[in-house]
Design an enzyme around this catalytic site. Structure first.
Site, PDB file in Angstrom:
ATOM      1  N   ASP A 185       0.872  -1.162   0.000  1.00 38.20           N
ATOM      2  CA  ASP A 185       0.000   0.000   0.000  1.00 38.20           C
ATOM      3  C   ASP A 185       0.921   1.227   0.000  1.00 38.20           C
ATOM      4  O   ASP A 185       2.149   1.095   0.144  1.00 38.20           O
ATOM      5  CB  ASP A 185      -0.952  -0.003   1.207  1.00 38.20           C
ATOM      6  CG  ASP A 185      -2.166   0.894   0.964  1.00 38.20           C
ATOM      7  OD1 ASP A 185      -2.101   1.760   0.063  1.00 38.20           O
ATOM      8  OD2 ASP A 185      -3.174   0.753   1.682  1.00 38.20           O
TER       9      ASP A 185
HETATM   10  C1  BGC Z   1      -5.022   3.354   0.248  1.00 34.39           C
HETATM   11  C2  BGC Z   1      -5.114   2.472  -0.979  1.00 34.39           C
HETATM   12  C3  BGC Z   1      -4.947   3.302  -2.211  1.00 34.39           C
HETATM   13  C4  BGC Z   1      -3.599   4.005  -2.146  1.00 34.39           C
HETATM   14  C5  BGC Z   1      -3.298   4.869  -3.352  1.00 34.39           C
HETATM   15  C6  BGC Z   1      -3.789   4.223   0.233  1.00 34.39           C
HETATM   16  O1  BGC Z   1      -3.868   5.217   1.208  1.00 34.39           O
HETATM   17  O2  BGC Z   1      -5.052   2.571   1.403  1.00 34.39           O
HETATM   18  O3  BGC Z   1      -6.340   1.794  -0.996  1.00 34.39           O
HETATM   19  O4  BGC Z   1      -5.062   2.521  -3.356  1.00 34.39           O
HETATM   20  O5  BGC Z   1      -3.586   4.853  -1.007  1.00 34.39           O
HETATM   21  O6  BGC Z   1      -4.047   6.020  -3.347  1.00 34.39           O
END
Ligand code: BGC
Length: 760
Positions: A704
């Site tokens: 993530d």
């Molecule tokens: C989230 C993800 C997301 C990523 C990119 C993170 O904060 O948990 O689900 O895809 O950011 O924006």
């Protein structure tokens, strides 16, 4: 077209007929509207109040008719060209319904005065209903609609149960309306379970529809349902309990910022309410429940084992007077044995086509016997195995978990059967008790777990003499390992980290090695549509939230949404859609429930698989996330999800397993949190042991965004890339000191390149 032309040149090349744009096109908007209606759940409809008669007059109460919430906050936001609210939706039904405008305009003014900014959402109270306005509304009509909404978002859980219940000012509005109007419909514009008992047990309220957050056309879809232009066929994907405290995770959800102890074990959602003595009474609307404007009969139910599968055939007949679709659900109940089992577990479902009055359809639902096995984490039958304990397996068929009838057919086993021998991975070290089927807790030994080390199996080959590009690999001129052999150590270190965004992207890319012709392929967020920031000038389609899509119980619909979203990504030269979200609705408090499908892993997995099939049919890489146990947002980077191996296997990993095995997503995203003491992104047992070795996953894994994990440990756990950028200094240092080898870097780089090679 040349391979990767979209990534390399970022052209404005539309994908529609006659060079028209598909992004935010009418066809996708109509799909969004259809999906919003198909996922909405009709919870109550006394005296057949709905659909409203043609020419009905309505007084609509509640700020939510104006401030319609199409999706929650954070990376799941979508920016469409417009969001149609409920008042606007009803106005589009001119000739069918007359709205008491003065009242709706009062709420519109109220909303404008509050200048709501959902980025930094701060709750503003429901508007008080002036007595004279109430009176004029009553003079206008005897029929009222009350709209209630809730917002939540990424990175922030609800802090207490107050959001679950009506707020004081909402209660005052409900009291005023119920005291004055004989016919009342409630509309819920919410992203997760909230209290439903206030209308379920109130005779003054005749009808209620759970609209969820239905995307850009949610308001029109609501009007479609009210007026009978769309027939409700959604069914609950979560249990509606009487009180917040009734959910088994409630007592300790906020016990600590540092951990969440999943002591309810496998007894999540209906598995708890249907199994634990006395808990059935806590349910207002059971899992799978939902009404239609018509009625259906199930008949000619036949079941039997065919080979390794159990097959159930059911005839569904529309016995009412309007069209509609029904969802048939199959549950099993395994013998309690030594492990203890839930009273019901969903193992199959099917939705009919639109049936006209009197019309029938026979549905066939089949599931492998093996799906009824349970994971024995403590070795009471066979350690670390999925086992089918001896005894009688009952099968239940119905239209929700509660009304499902036990069939005469049973599946019987004389002896225990080991369905699959697996390993003890991700064992908890700090879980001292777990719930059993009678609702009491059983102590479990808390001990330091020996973590398995997985040696790297990558073997470097000789570099070719001349230089080859990645296109040469795509064209079969050289194999990928030889291509990788040409990469310098620095290039390897660079490619296992995210790359700067280009074009309309904001979440970064992967690849980007110009010397060897590796394109920089862009990622983009989901799951309710492609998230492009407003300043890009591109307006995408906002689809309903994941819970609403799942509540359609219609995988074909999700496949369609997946395809449509993927086309929008592609048209904008984006290659990787960070969708779907597969975490579990463990508590109504989780701020991101709206991005996830259900409390049940089976329907979650099936819906995610459908979405992935749709997305990948357009050669866009899907990214099921967040693997795993990210069921809470508070302190998500450090919070340890402490969970038994059994609950991990049967609840929290199950949806991912179904999705991986059925739809082969190209990418999996690990979660921020810690799983039983180890960051998810560094968790080799979860990634190498379970995901890759046991499930046979061959795709790549991404972190993530800005995870806490150390880049070196993430690579060694086969979390192949760190997003949105890597930590080259960390890897360089590890490489120099021998902590990480070239082979280990090559292994991760190879999976990233395989994904890129698969793209158009
Ligand atoms: C989230 C993800 C997301 C990523 C990119 C993170 O904060 O948990 O689900 O895809 O950011 O924006």
């Amino acid at each position: 077209m040349n391979k990767w032309f979209r990534s390399n040149y970022i052209p404005c090349r539309p994908l529609g007929d006659n060079l028209s744009l598909v992004t935010g096109c009418q066809r996708h908007i109509q799909l969004s509207r259809r999906a919003a209606a198909e996922g909405a759940v009709l919870l109550k409809n006394e005296h057949s109040l709905l659909p409203l008669a043609k020419g009905a007059r309505l007084a609509v109460f509640g700020k939510a008719q104006i401030d319609y919430i199409q999706v929650g906050g954070g990376s799941g936001i979508v920016y469409p060209a417009y969001t149609r609210n409920i008042y606007q939706g009803l106005q589009m039904k001119k000739g069918q319904v007359e709205v008491f405008h003065e009242l709706s305009l009062y709420y519109e003014e109220y909303f404008k005065r509050h200048d709501v900014d959902y980025k930094n959402y701060v709750r503003y109270p429901e508007a008080p209903v002036p007595q004279d306005l109430l009176q004029r509304a009553r003079d206008f009509t005897d029929t009222a609609v009350i709209v209630i909404h809730r917002h939540s978002g990424e990175g922030a859980d609800h802090q207490d149960s107050s959001t679950f219940y009506l707020y004081e000012e909402e209660q005052a509005m409900v009291d005023a309306v119920t005291a004055n109007f004989p016919k009342i419909v409630v509309l819920l514009n919410v992203g997760a379970m909230i209290d439903t008992s206030w209308f379920a047990n109130n005779d003054a309220i005749s009808a209620a529809i759970l609209l969820w957050q239905g995307g850009m056309e949610g308001g029109l879809a609501a009007a479609d349902m009210l007026m009978g232009d769309a027939y409700p066929s959604g069914r609950l994907v979560d249990t509606c309990a009487r009180t917040f405290e009734d959910y088994p995770s409630s007592a300790d959800f906020h016990e600590s910022r540092d951990y969440a102890k999943y002591t309810e074990d496998i007894y999540v959602g209906y598995r708890y309410f249907e199994t634990v003595p006395g808990k059935k009474d806590c349910v207002v609307y059971p899992f799978g429940y939902g009404l239609s404007y018509t009625t259906f009969g199930l008949s000619d139910i036949v079941a039997g084992a065919i080979g390794e599968n159990i097959v159930v055939s059911v005839k569904v007949t529309n016995t009412g007077s309007v069209s509609g679709k029904e969802v048939v659900q199959v549950y099993y109940s395994a013998p309690a044995g030594l492990l203890g089992k839930p009273a019901r577990e969903l193992c199959g479902f099917a939705k009919t086509k639109n049936l006209d009055p009197g019309e029938s359809q026979t549905l066939l639902i089949s599931f492998p016997v093996r799906d009824m096995a349970s994971f024995d984490d403590t070795g009471v039958v066979a350690k670390s195995c999925f086992v089918l304990e001896k005894g009688t397996y009952s099968i239940f068929v119905g239209t929700n978990v509660r009304n499902a009838q036990k069939l005469d057919y049973v599946y019987h086993l004389e002896d225990n059967v080991i369905a699959e021998q697996l390993h003890s991975y991700c064992a908890p070290e700090r879980l001292d008790k777990v719930m059993t089927a009678d609702g009491t807790y059983r102590a479990i030994p808390c001990q330091k777990a020996e973590r398995t080390v997985f040696p790297c199996t990558y073997r470097c080959v000789e570099a070719p003499e001349e230089t080859y590009t990645l296109l040469d690999v795509a064209e079969g001129k050289v194999d990928l390992d030889a291509f990788i052999a040409q990469m310098t150590d620095e290039e390897l270190i660079e490619i296992v980290g995210g790359q700067a965004p280009t074009g309309v992207a904001s979440t970064g890319g992967m690849g980007n090695l110009k010397r060897l012709g590796v394109p920089n392929v862009m990622t983009v967020d989901g799951p309710a549509g492609v998230r492009l920031k407003p300043h890009t000038g591109v307006k995408t389609t906002a689809f309903p939230i994941a819970s609403c899509l799942a509540a359609s119980w219609n995988p074909e619909l999700l496949e369609e949404v997946g395809r449509a979203g993927a086309l929008e990504a592609k048209e904008n030269n984006l290659c990787i859609w960070l969708t779907p979200g597969l975490n579990i609705h463990r508590s109504p408090l989780c701020g991101r429930n709206f991005e996830y499908y259900s409390e049940d892993p089976f329907i979650s997995g099936k819906m995610a698989a459908a979405m992935v099939r749709g997305i990948q049919s357009q050669k866009i890489a899907a990214t099921p996330k967040h693997f795993a146990c990210n069921n809470k947002e508070t302190n998500r980077i450090h919070s340890d999800s402490i969970v038994s191996e059994r609950a991990l296997r049967e609840i929290y990993l199950k949806g991912f397993e179904i999705c991986v095995k059925e739809a082969r997503p190209k990418i999996i995203m690990t979660s921020y949190n810690v799983v039983n003491g180890i960051q998810a992104s560094e968790n080799a047992e979860m990634l190498k042991g379970i995901l890759r070795q046991e499930w046979g996953y061959e795709g790549m894994v991404t972190s993530d965004w800005n995870t806490e994990g150390e880049h070196t440990k993430e690579m060694q756990a086969s979390n192949d890339i760190k997003m949105p950028y890597g930590r080259p200094e960390n890897l360089t240092e590890s490489f120099r000191s021998g902590r990480i080898t070239r082979e280990e870097l090559c292994e991760c780089a190879k999976r990233i390149l395989e994904m890129i090679l698969w793209l158009d």
